[in-house]
Design an enzyme around this catalytic site. Sequence first.
Site, mmCIF file in Angstrom:
data_model
loop_
_atom_site.group_PDB
_atom_site.id
_atom_site.type_symbol
_atom_site.label_atom_id
_atom_site.label_comp_id
_atom_site.label_asym_id
_atom_site.label_seq_id
_atom_site.Cartn_x
_atom_site.Cartn_y
_atom_site.Cartn_z
ATOM 1 N N GLY A 1 -31.217 -15.905 86.670
ATOM 2 C CA GLY A 1 -30.686 -16.410 85.443
ATOM 3 C C GLY A 1 -29.669 -15.089 84.841
ATOM 4 O O GLY A 1 -28.482 -15.394 84.411
ATOM 5 N N LYS A 24 -25.960 -28.556 91.266
ATOM 6 C CA LYS A 24 -26.319 -27.464 92.646
ATOM 7 C C LYS A 24 -27.710 -27.500 92.453
ATOM 8 O O LYS A 24 -28.752 -26.792 92.018
ATOM 9 C CB LYS A 24 -25.709 -26.244 92.492
ATOM 10 C CG LYS A 24 -25.720 -25.488 93.779
ATOM 11 C CD LYS A 24 -27.240 -25.169 94.269
ATOM 12 C CE LYS A 24 -27.786 -23.849 94.729
ATOM 13 N NZ LYS A 24 -28.906 -24.052 95.362
ATOM 14 N N GLU A 28 -44.588 -13.610 86.558
ATOM 15 C CA GLU A 28 -44.889 -15.082 86.797
ATOM 16 C C GLU A 28 -45.308 -15.223 88.030
ATOM 17 O O GLU A 28 -44.408 -15.014 89.284
ATOM 18 C CB GLU A 28 -43.482 -15.729 86.424
ATOM 19 C CG GLU A 28 -43.658 -17.278 86.516
ATOM 20 C CD GLU A 28 -42.186 -17.714 86.220
ATOM 21 O OE1 GLU A 28 -41.266 -17.264 86.713
ATOM 22 O OE2 GLU A 28 -41.988 -18.851 85.522
ATOM 23 N N GLU A 80 -32.695 -21.347 81.437
ATOM 24 C CA GLU A 80 -34.011 -21.996 81.147
ATOM 25 C C GLU A 80 -34.638 -21.058 82.164
ATOM 26 O O GLU A 80 -34.645 -21.457 83.404
ATOM 27 C CB GLU A 80 -34.119 -23.325 81.323
ATOM 28 C CG GLU A 80 -33.575 -24.240 80.279
ATOM 29 C CD GLU A 80 -34.233 -23.920 78.843
ATOM 30 O OE1 GLU A 80 -35.326 -24.046 78.867
ATOM 31 O OE2 GLU A 80 -33.375 -24.240 77.789
ATOM 32 N N CYS A 125 -42.850 -23.655 84.808
ATOM 33 C CA CYS A 125 -42.589 -22.455 83.911
ATOM 34 C C CYS A 125 -43.383 -22.326 82.589
ATOM 35 O O CYS A 125 -43.520 -21.213 82.566
ATOM 36 C CB CYS A 125 -40.908 -22.924 83.560
ATOM 37 S SG CYS A 125 -40.821 -24.351 82.724
ATOM 38 N N GLY A 166 -34.296 -22.007 86.341
ATOM 39 C CA GLY A 166 -34.587 -21.071 87.671
ATOM 40 C C GLY A 166 -35.359 -19.844 86.809
ATOM 41 O O GLY A 166 -35.824 -19.705 85.807
ATOM 42 N N SER A 167 -35.137 -18.665 87.862
ATOM 43 C CA SER A 167 -36.031 -17.496 87.393
ATOM 44 C C SER A 167 -35.181 -16.482 86.810
ATOM 45 O O SER A 167 -33.936 -16.849 86.684
ATOM 46 C CB SER A 167 -36.162 -16.606 88.877
ATOM 47 O OG SER A 167 -35.333 -16.410 89.510
ATOM 48 N N THR A 168 -35.833 -15.817 85.898
ATOM 49 C CA THR A 168 -34.996 -14.809 85.090
ATOM 50 C C THR A 168 -34.160 -14.063 85.928
ATOM 51 O O THR A 168 -33.046 -13.727 85.556
ATOM 52 C CB THR A 168 -36.328 -14.001 84.264
ATOM 53 O OG1 THR A 168 -36.885 -14.856 83.514
ATOM 54 C CG2 THR A 168 -35.699 -12.879 83.510
HETATM 55 P P1 NAD Z 1 -34.679 -19.542 91.571
HETATM 56 O O1 NAD Z 1 -34.014 -18.676 90.368
HETATM 57 O O2 NAD Z 1 -34.989 -18.994 92.896
HETATM 58 O O3 NAD Z 1 -33.554 -20.677 91.938
HETATM 59 C C1 NAD Z 1 -33.053 -21.633 91.093
HETATM 60 C C2 NAD Z 1 -31.515 -22.142 91.561
HETATM 61 O O4 NAD Z 1 -30.910 -20.974 91.689
HETATM 62 C C3 NAD Z 1 -31.628 -22.724 92.941
HETATM 63 O O5 NAD Z 1 -30.738 -23.861 92.828
HETATM 64 C C4 NAD Z 1 -31.188 -21.679 93.735
HETATM 65 O O6 NAD Z 1 -30.409 -21.844 94.855
HETATM 66 C C5 NAD Z 1 -30.151 -20.776 92.744
HETATM 67 N N1 NAD Z 1 -29.918 -19.394 93.264
HETATM 68 C C6 NAD Z 1 -30.845 -18.432 93.817
HETATM 69 N N2 NAD Z 1 -30.308 -17.344 93.870
HETATM 70 C C7 NAD Z 1 -28.989 -17.559 93.479
HETATM 71 C C8 NAD Z 1 -27.844 -16.329 93.405
HETATM 72 N N3 NAD Z 1 -28.011 -15.332 93.796
HETATM 73 N N4 NAD Z 1 -26.762 -16.760 92.791
HETATM 74 C C9 NAD Z 1 -26.725 -18.038 92.225
HETATM 75 N N5 NAD Z 1 -27.720 -19.099 92.305
HETATM 76 C C10 NAD Z 1 -28.582 -18.686 92.959
HETATM 77 O O7 NAD Z 1 -35.966 -20.389 91.067
HETATM 78 P P2 NAD Z 1 -36.795 -21.592 91.799
HETATM 79 O O8 NAD Z 1 -37.640 -20.768 92.724
HETATM 80 O O9 NAD Z 1 -35.895 -22.563 92.171
HETATM 81 O O10 NAD Z 1 -37.820 -22.011 90.739
HETATM 82 C C11 NAD Z 1 -38.584 -21.226 89.997
HETATM 83 C C12 NAD Z 1 -38.332 -20.575 88.635
HETATM 84 O O11 NAD Z 1 -37.527 -21.482 87.946
HETATM 85 C C13 NAD Z 1 -39.296 -20.135 87.885
HETATM 86 O O12 NAD Z 1 -39.324 -18.766 87.334
HETATM 87 C C14 NAD Z 1 -39.476 -20.952 86.824
HETATM 88 O O13 NAD Z 1 -40.260 -20.427 85.485
HETATM 89 C C15 NAD Z 1 -38.194 -21.407 86.420
HETATM 90 N N6 NAD Z 1 -38.235 -22.635 85.615
HETATM 91 C C16 NAD Z 1 -37.850 -22.592 84.344
HETATM 92 C C17 NAD Z 1 -37.926 -23.904 83.580
HETATM 93 C C18 NAD Z 1 -37.552 -23.638 81.970
HETATM 94 O O14 NAD Z 1 -37.435 -24.966 81.493
HETATM 95 N N7 NAD Z 1 -37.708 -22.610 81.550
HETATM 96 C C19 NAD Z 1 -38.379 -24.888 84.240
HETATM 97 C C20 NAD Z 1 -38.643 -25.039 85.500
HETATM 98 C C21 NAD Z 1 -38.302 -23.853 86.346
#
Ligand code: NAD
Length: 498
Positions: free
Chosen positions: A249, A191, A401, A267, A302, A244-246
Amino acid sequence: MDLPTYEGWQKLAENFEHQTGSFVGGEYVGSISDRTYETINPATEKVTANISACDQLDVDMAVKAARDAFKSGSWSRMAPRERGVILQTLAELVSKNANELALMETINMGKPIMEARMADINLSAQCLKWYGEAIDKLTDEIIATPDNVRATITREPMGVVAAVIPWNFPLLMACWKIAPALAAGNSVIVKPSEQTPQSILKLAELAIAAGIPEGVFNVITGVGEVVGAAIGQHMDIDCLTFTGSTAVGKKFLEYSGQSNMKTVWLECGGKNPNIVMADCPNMEKAAMNAAMNVFFNQGEVCASASRLLVEESIRDEFLEKIIAIGQTRIPGDPLNPATNMGAIVDRSQFDRINGYIAIGQKEGAELVLGGDTSKVDGKGLYVNPTIFKNVKNDMTIAREEIFGPVLSAISFTDIDEAVAIANDSLYGLSAAIWTSDINIAHKTARNLEAGAVSINSYSSIDIALPFGGYKQSGIGVDKSLHAIEKYTNMKSTWLELD
Ligand code: NAD
């Protein structure tokens, strides 16, 4: 492969045809509901495509395709060496299509084309190749038993693995998950982030060309709250791997508990401390690393070195160096190969970063670079490199962040104070220490609560090294051989002979 000129990239962008469907069972398909959402190029703020907005029904279809493929054994029971060869072929196809894939990342999320081409795409190909080469080198275990017993510990693919991906390095973050999951014999459903589906869709198409059987690699597009949640709560997905974001997550942990207790790997975010001691062996290198690791990819990283912890006695001298480097990062058209500072992914992230800059000033941090925005040729979402000094670790810009080109500089007087500040964070992803004292280097590396610690450098990206977070930066690791374990079940088999 030849690299296009600026005009060449512009022409490729003009003629670029976006995919709009999901990819299920080996082909592109629209959403069952026919609903779509728009993707927007942040450098122009123009709509680029209408993408299928999938929901529960589309997810059911993808899970069925993935499950059927898994059960058929066409991939899951293929000899690991054969799977490895196919993954290496996929890596070659990624390299052959590198310009097109780089263009997709740049159009979708605004990163400079040369960063997309040389970092995102090359590292994606390297990742696929590395896992392809590794998978037939692994062995299972036999334990010590009495003569009449043969007991083994084996690793088996889990089944259907779903990967939910962010927008900051779309293809690369996907490959960090897909490559080990596929190498282990699983079927996958990816996704992509709403903003950045193109490169992952193209990868699915290339996977078929490489020889991955239909249904093994599926992509479901759509809005996180709808399709991401449907994936998280699905009863027939065995493992959910997320970057993605904490905050999101944590939702996946809830989804798992509400559904089938699927394994969840996370992650997540970081607020990473980069500690520079007065005896830093190479001040120029440290300044370059400090600046590059907060401004690269517009700070949408990140592992960004977003908290600079600098020893009081060298603070001003060191900050001057970083400011000078920051002044060379000038927003430009992401399609221009000379550009080193691209656009912010979308309006909401742009507003969020500017909101944090305003909070930093309100809470009393001193702005010493940037703090403002730019347009390129009168358009686009650009934030100028920004540096705050006199930041206290309890300020919002030191705790949250920002995910933008914003550096928060905090000073300290001794290493114990530096480590205490570094660890005073809910995150624990990446950290660095710059010193000439081997004892302090070693002790600090042990004391820092982070999944990756660099000494006299910042953030190694070698594929052989695990990458994952302590605390609320995540659960589990991407990269390295350890990532393969994440996508396997461990089985004990006890064979008793007569
Ligand atoms: P996000 O958490 O907003 O979205 C990540 C994914 O989750 C997207 O595909 C999004 O569509 C999906 N998503 C969003 N809301 C959801 C929900 N309620 N239920 C299920 N899925 C949902 O993150 P972002 O804005 O795309 O990316 C930025 C974040 O990613 C930052 O916090 C960054 O630190 C983190 N990140 C971490 C790493 C790592 O390896 N630790 C690497 C890259 C990015």
